[in-house]
Design a protein around this motif. Sequence first.
Motif, PDB file in Angstrom:
ATOM      1  N   ASN A  59      62.865   5.841  39.985  1.00 54.19           N
ATOM      2  CA  ASN A  59      63.691   6.153  38.819  1.00 54.19           C
ATOM      3  C   ASN A  59      64.747   5.063  38.656  1.00 54.19           C
ATOM      4  OD1 ASN A  59      65.504   7.242  36.931  1.00 54.19           O
ATOM      5  ND2 ASN A  59      65.113   9.339  37.627  1.00 54.19           N
ATOM      6  N   GLN A  60      64.744   4.403  37.522  1.00 58.40           N
ATOM      7  CA  GLN A  60      65.692   3.316  37.298  1.00 58.40           C
ATOM      8  C   GLN A  60      67.136   3.802  37.253  1.00 58.40           C
ATOM      9  OE1 GLN A  60      63.905   2.673  33.196  1.00 58.40           O
ATOM     10  NE2 GLN A  60      65.995   1.956  32.790  1.00 58.40           N
ATOM     11  N   LEU A  61      67.333   5.122  37.065  1.00 57.60           N
ATOM     12  CA  LEU A  61      68.680   5.672  36.974  1.00 57.60           C
ATOM     13  C   LEU A  61      69.230   6.134  38.315  1.00 57.60           C
ATOM     14  CD1 LEU A  61      68.219   7.729  33.669  1.00 57.60           C
ATOM     15  CD2 LEU A  61      68.989   5.362  33.948  1.00 57.60           C
ATOM     16  N   LEU A  67      70.410   0.625  34.234  1.00 64.58           N
ATOM     17  CA  LEU A  67      70.245   1.312  32.951  1.00 64.58           C
ATOM     18  C   LEU A  67      69.216   0.628  32.067  1.00 64.58           C
ATOM     19  CD1 LEU A  67      73.958   2.220  32.095  1.00 64.58           C
ATOM     20  CD2 LEU A  67      72.255   3.549  33.374  1.00 64.58           C
ATOM     21  N   CYS A  70      63.938  -0.995  33.337  1.00 65.66           N
ATOM     22  CA  CYS A  70      62.612  -0.375  33.371  1.00 65.66           C
ATOM     23  C   CYS A  70      61.537  -1.349  33.854  1.00 65.66           C
ATOM     24  CB  CYS A  70      62.238   0.186  32.002  1.00 65.66           C
ATOM     25  SG  CYS A  70      62.286  -1.020  30.658  1.00 65.66           S
ATOM     26  N   THR A 172      59.933   3.407  23.974  1.00 63.94           N
ATOM     27  CA  THR A 172      60.427   4.651  24.567  1.00 63.94           C
ATOM     28  C   THR A 172      59.798   5.880  23.931  1.00 63.94           C
ATOM     29  OG1 THR A 172      62.311   4.622  23.040  1.00 63.94           O
ATOM     30  CG2 THR A 172      62.643   3.666  25.232  1.00 63.94           C
ATOM     31  N   HIS A 197      60.134  -0.506  26.161  1.00 66.44           N
ATOM     32  CA  HIS A 197      60.156   0.202  27.438  1.00 66.44           C
ATOM     33  C   HIS A 197      58.960  -0.252  28.264  1.00 66.44           C
ATOM     34  CE1 HIS A 197      61.433   3.173  30.239  1.00 66.44           C
ATOM     35  NE2 HIS A 197      60.482   4.059  30.012  1.00 66.44           N
ATOM     36  N   ASN A 213      56.760   6.987  34.459  1.00 74.33           N
ATOM     37  CA  ASN A 213      57.850   6.579  33.587  1.00 74.33           C
ATOM     38  C   ASN A 213      59.089   6.350  34.441  1.00 74.33           C
ATOM     39  OD1 ASN A 213      59.920   6.383  31.673  1.00 74.33           O
ATOM     40  ND2 ASN A 213      58.989   7.893  30.318  1.00 74.33           N
ATOM     41  N   TYR A 215      61.988   6.500  33.876  1.00 69.61           N
ATOM     42  CA  TYR A 215      63.058   7.453  33.592  1.00 69.61           C
ATOM     43  C   TYR A 215      62.953   8.684  34.485  1.00 69.61           C
ATOM     44  CZ  TYR A 215      64.480   4.897  29.374  1.00 69.61           C
ATOM     45  OH  TYR A 215      64.946   3.941  28.497  1.00 69.61           O
ATOM     46  N   GLN A 217      59.681  10.371  35.457  1.00 73.60           N
ATOM     47  CA  GLN A 217      58.553  11.274  35.229  1.00 73.60           C
ATOM     48  C   GLN A 217      57.285  10.671  35.828  1.00 73.60           C
ATOM     49  OE1 GLN A 217      59.755  11.423  30.899  1.00 73.60           O
ATOM     50  NE2 GLN A 217      58.912  13.490  31.101  1.00 73.60           N
TER      51      GLN A 217
END
Length: 255
Positions: A59-61, A67, A70, A172, A197, A213, A215, A217
């Motif tokens: 997860n990039q976050l 931020l 990706c 995205t 993205h 993903n 983000y 997922q």
Amino acid sequence: MIKGRINHISLFSCILISLMPLSLIRRDSDETEEATAESGMILRSVPSVAVRLDVPLLNQLDPPALLLGCEVTSLAMILQYNGVTVTKNELADRLPVVPIYYENGLQGNPNEGFVGDVTGSDYGFCVYHGPIASLASEYIPSARVEDVSGQDFTSVISALDRGFPVWVVTTTTFLPDDALEVWQTPTGPVNISYIMHSVVVVGYDADSLYINNPYGQKDQKVDRRNFILAWEQMGKQAIYIAAGTPDQAEMQTTE
């Protein structure tokens, strides 16, 4: 790939099939058939109906967050899948960077490096396949890093069929962007999407694709047709890491 349906078979086809050896008719979908001296025929392998690869999710976050990272987060996923111990932040630190604007008014080119600040603490945008493939080659022998950007999506499906997850650029929304801009860069015009993205394609079936993903997922299901349209609009960018030979595997462990 989409499995075709045969509605009508001609009498000639039935006769031909009846004359074929049973061993050539009954087979698994991912099994390759060899040419035989007796028949002189070369039968091509039939693509799988569905594929799903178990690729680690990053997860990039997750702290320390990237931020706008990706691209390097997706690269870290396929590197980890290939046994390379690396983090998204380590990749970000080694990624070339170009400015958003030059003094002469021209803008940065994502084909040369990440445009702006990948952490998101300042303005930033994206990076394209060239610098990502070069970065991958710092961890994997370059002969194994396959940059198939510009080819049809069948190259992505073929890689999945062989067990290789694929780094790609999309949007995205996983839909085409109707607000593309053209930036004037020192090396020429470049298409830019503000909803660009990067994800990892890990599988497919008849109607859908499955992605990791960055983000957060894993195995996210997306519409196959719309995803491919967005991918094509973003320049058909795709990279995967092919299987290595024993010599390459030794090189990877000693470098």
